[in-house]
Scaffold this motif. Structure first.
Motif, PDB file in Angstrom:
ATOM      1  N   VAL A   1      -3.928  -0.693  -9.971  1.00 32.95           N
ATOM      2  CA  VAL A   1      -3.189  -0.289  -8.776  1.00 32.95           C
ATOM      3  C   VAL A   1      -3.789   1.006  -8.218  1.00 32.95           C
ATOM      4  CG1 VAL A   1      -0.936   0.425  -7.877  1.00 32.95           C
ATOM      5  CG2 VAL A   1      -1.082  -1.450  -9.535  1.00 32.95           C
ATOM      6  N   ALA A   2      -4.124   1.953  -9.099  1.00 28.64           N
ATOM      7  CA  ALA A   2      -4.750   3.209  -8.657  1.00 28.64           C
ATOM      8  C   ALA A   2      -6.078   2.922  -7.959  1.00 28.64           C
ATOM      9  CB  ALA A   2      -4.962   4.142  -9.845  1.00 28.64           C
ATOM     10  N   SER A   3      -6.844   1.997  -8.499  1.00 31.26           N
ATOM     11  CA  SER A   3      -8.116   1.622  -7.885  1.00 31.26           C
ATOM     12  C   SER A   3      -7.894   1.058  -6.484  1.00 31.26           C
ATOM     13  CB  SER A   3      -8.829   0.597  -8.769  1.00 31.26           C
ATOM     14  OG  SER A   3     -10.019   0.165  -8.165  1.00 31.26           O
ATOM     15  N   ASN A   4      -6.893   0.216  -6.331  1.00 28.90           N
ATOM     16  CA  ASN A   4      -6.594  -0.350  -5.011  1.00 28.90           C
ATOM     17  C   ASN A   4      -6.097   0.718  -4.046  1.00 28.90           C
ATOM     18  OD1 ASN A   4      -7.360  -2.946  -5.694  1.00 28.90           O
ATOM     19  ND2 ASN A   4      -5.311  -3.540  -6.352  1.00 28.90           N
ATOM     20  N   ILE A   5      -5.339   1.684  -4.545  1.00 30.43           N
ATOM     21  CA  ILE A   5      -4.859   2.785  -3.691  1.00 30.43           C
ATOM     22  C   ILE A   5      -6.041   3.603  -3.175  1.00 30.43           C
ATOM     23  CG2 ILE A   5      -3.612   4.990  -3.710  1.00 30.43           C
ATOM     24  CD1 ILE A   5      -1.582   3.634  -5.621  1.00 30.43           C
ATOM     25  N   VAL A   6      -6.980   3.925  -4.054  1.00 33.79           N
ATOM     26  CA  VAL A   6      -8.159   4.715  -3.648  1.00 33.79           C
ATOM     27  C   VAL A   6      -8.987   3.936  -2.640  1.00 33.79           C
ATOM     28  CG1 VAL A   6     -10.312   5.741  -4.474  1.00 33.79           C
ATOM     29  CG2 VAL A   6      -8.195   6.095  -5.755  1.00 33.79           C
ATOM     30  N   LYS A   7      -9.159   2.640  -2.853  1.00 33.17           N
ATOM     31  CA  LYS A   7      -9.917   1.812  -1.892  1.00 33.17           C
ATOM     32  C   LYS A   7      -9.217   1.803  -0.533  1.00 33.17           C
ATOM     33  CE  LYS A   7     -11.771  -1.257  -5.435  1.00 33.17           C
ATOM     34  NZ  LYS A   7     -11.648  -2.594  -6.029  1.00 33.17           N
ATOM     35  N   ALA A   8      -7.895   1.642  -0.540  1.00 32.70           N
ATOM     36  CA  ALA A   8      -7.145   1.620   0.718  1.00 32.70           C
ATOM     37  C   ALA A   8      -7.246   2.958   1.440  1.00 32.70           C
ATOM     38  CB  ALA A   8      -5.678   1.261   0.443  1.00 32.70           C
ATOM     39  N   ILE A   9      -7.126   4.052   0.689  1.00 33.67           N
ATOM     40  CA  ILE A   9      -7.241   5.380   1.294  1.00 33.67           C
ATOM     41  C   ILE A   9      -8.626   5.586   1.890  1.00 33.67           C
ATOM     42  CG2 ILE A   9      -7.381   7.851   0.721  1.00 33.67           C
ATOM     43  CD1 ILE A   9      -4.925   7.423  -1.081  1.00 33.67           C
ATOM     44  N   THR A  10      -9.651   5.102   1.216  1.00 33.51           N
ATOM     45  CA  THR A  10     -11.020   5.227   1.726  1.00 33.51           C
ATOM     46  C   THR A  10     -11.157   4.493   3.056  1.00 33.51           C
ATOM     47  OG1 THR A  10     -11.874   5.406  -0.523  1.00 33.51           O
ATOM     48  CG2 THR A  10     -13.451   4.823   1.192  1.00 33.51           C
ATOM     49  N   VAL A  11     -10.628   3.278   3.120  1.00 34.00           N
ATOM     50  CA  VAL A  11     -10.690   2.508   4.372  1.00 34.00           C
ATOM     51  C   VAL A  11      -9.905   3.223   5.470  1.00 34.00           C
ATOM     52  CG1 VAL A  11      -9.997   0.338   5.470  1.00 34.00           C
ATOM     53  CG2 VAL A  11     -11.098   0.301   3.232  1.00 34.00           C
ATOM     54  N   LEU A  12      -8.701   3.671   5.149  1.00 35.14           N
ATOM     55  CA  LEU A  12      -7.886   4.382   6.135  1.00 35.14           C
ATOM     56  C   LEU A  12      -8.568   5.663   6.612  1.00 35.14           C
ATOM     57  CD1 LEU A  12      -4.346   3.947   4.559  1.00 35.14           C
ATOM     58  CD2 LEU A  12      -5.166   2.940   6.706  1.00 35.14           C
ATOM     59  N   HIS A  13      -9.163   6.400   5.677  1.00 32.17           N
ATOM     60  CA  HIS A  13      -9.842   7.648   6.034  1.00 32.17           C
ATOM     61  C   HIS A  13     -11.011   7.369   6.982  1.00 32.17           C
ATOM     62  CE1 HIS A  13     -10.722  11.876   5.528  1.00 32.17           C
ATOM     63  NE2 HIS A  13     -11.990  11.555   5.409  1.00 32.17           N
ATOM     64  N   ASN A  14     -11.796   6.336   6.670  1.00 31.35           N
ATOM     65  CA  ASN A  14     -12.908   5.977   7.549  1.00 31.35           C
ATOM     66  C   ASN A  14     -12.398   5.565   8.929  1.00 31.35           C
ATOM     67  OD1 ASN A  14     -14.797   6.553   5.594  1.00 31.35           O
ATOM     68  ND2 ASN A  14     -14.965   4.453   4.885  1.00 31.35           N
ATOM     69  N   PHE A  15     -11.281   4.861   8.974  1.00 32.73           N
ATOM     70  CA  PHE A  15     -10.682   4.468  10.245  1.00 32.73           C
ATOM     71  C   PHE A  15     -10.273   5.701  11.053  1.00 32.73           C
ATOM     72  CE2 PHE A  15      -6.964   3.289  12.803  1.00 32.73           C
ATOM     73  CZ  PHE A  15      -7.499   2.256  13.562  1.00 32.73           C
ATOM     74  N   VAL A  16      -9.651   6.666  10.386  1.00 26.43           N
ATOM     75  CA  VAL A  16      -9.227   7.898  11.069  1.00 26.43           C
ATOM     76  C   VAL A  16     -10.447   8.647  11.603  1.00 26.43           C
ATOM     77  CG1 VAL A  16      -8.182  10.180  10.722  1.00 26.43           C
ATOM     78  CG2 VAL A  16      -7.052   8.140   9.823  1.00 26.43           C
ATOM     79  N   ILE A  17     -11.509   8.711  10.824  1.00 22.85           N
ATOM     80  CA  ILE A  17     -12.724   9.404  11.269  1.00 22.85           C
ATOM     81  C   ILE A  17     -13.278   8.762  12.538  1.00 22.85           C
ATOM     82  CG2 ILE A  17     -15.161   9.795  10.690  1.00 22.85           C
ATOM     83  CD1 ILE A  17     -14.255  10.294   7.812  1.00 22.85           C
ATOM     84  N   ILE A  18     -13.219   7.438  12.591  1.00 26.57           N
ATOM     85  CA  ILE A  18     -13.732   6.729  13.773  1.00 26.57           C
ATOM     86  C   ILE A  18     -12.817   6.929  14.976  1.00 26.57           C
ATOM     87  CG2 ILE A  18     -14.162   4.419  14.731  1.00 26.57           C
ATOM     88  CD1 ILE A  18     -15.088   3.644  11.842  1.00 26.57           C
ATOM     89  N   LYS A  19     -11.517   6.786  14.768  1.00 28.15           N
ATOM     90  CA  LYS A  19     -10.556   6.831  15.883  1.00 28.15           C
ATOM     91  C   LYS A  19     -10.168   8.247  16.300  1.00 28.15           C
ATOM     92  CE  LYS A  19     -10.111   2.464  16.539  1.00 28.15           C
ATOM     93  NZ  LYS A  19     -10.589   1.824  17.742  1.00 28.15           N
TER      94      LYS A  19
END
Length: 148
Positions: free
Chosen positions: A63-81
Motif C-alpha cells: 500500500v505504501a508503494s502504491n501511495i508513493v507511486k500515486a503521489i509521484t504521478v500527482l506531483h508530475n501533474f501539478v508540475i505540468i499544470k
C-alpha cells in the motif's frame, strides 16, 4: 532504473557514477545529476507538498508503494499544470556537489567491469544530461573539475 554508488555493479538497470579517476567535465555532470543529494533534494520538494511523506506510513508495504507511486504521478501533474506551485529546485540544488563515493568500509571493493550495454546506457544518459534538451541551468556552475 536504480541509482547506486560504486558498491554495486554497473548494470542496465543499476547506474553508478563514473570513477573519480580521469573525470571529465561531462562525467562530473553525470555524477552530480546521479548524486544522492540531488535525489534527496527532489524527494524533499515532493515531501513539502505531500506531507504524508514526512512521517512513517502505518500501512502495509504494498500500500505504501502504491501511495508513493500515486503521489509521484500527482506531483508530475501539478508540475505540468501549475509550474509556479511546484517550481523545480533552483536555490538548493546548486549547492550540491557530487556525492562522495569513496569506500569507507576499509574493505577492497570488488572490481566490476560492467557489461558493454550498461556502459552504453550510462554514456547515453551522460550525453543527454549535457545536451540542450537534458541540461539544467546550474549544472555547469556546480560541476567544476577539481585538480588531482
Amino acid at each position: 532504473m536504480f541509482v547506486s554508488d560504486d558498491a554495486f555493479p554497473l548494470r542496465d538497470n543499476i547506474m553508478e557514477p563514473f570513477s573519480h579517476r580521469q573525470l571529465t567535465h561531462e562525467k562530473e555532470i553525470f555524477n552530480n545529476r546521479l548524486s544522492r543529494n540531488v535525489v534527496e533534494a527532489s524527494f524533499g520538494k515532493i515531501a513539502q507538498m505531500w506531507r504524508l511523506l514526512q512521517r512513517p506510513m502505518d500501512v502495509q508495504p504494498n500500500v505504501a508503494s502504491n501511495i508513493v507511486k500515486a503521489i509521484t504521478v500527482l506531483h508530475n501533474f501539478v508540475i505540468i499544470k501549475e509550474p509556479d506551485r511546484a517550481a523545480p529546485c533552483e536555490n538548493t540544488c546548486d549547492q550540491f556537489q557530487a556525492a562522495d563515493t569513496s569506500n569507507q568500509t576499509g574493505f577492497k571493493r570488488p572490481t566490476f567491469y560492467g557489461n558493454s550495454r550498461a556502459m552504453k546506457v550510462r554514456e547515453t544518459l551522460m550525453n543527454y544530461f549535457i545536451s540542450p534538451a537534458g541540461s539544467l541551468p546550474w549544472q555547469n556552475d556546480v560541476c567544476v573539475i577539481r585538480p588531482s
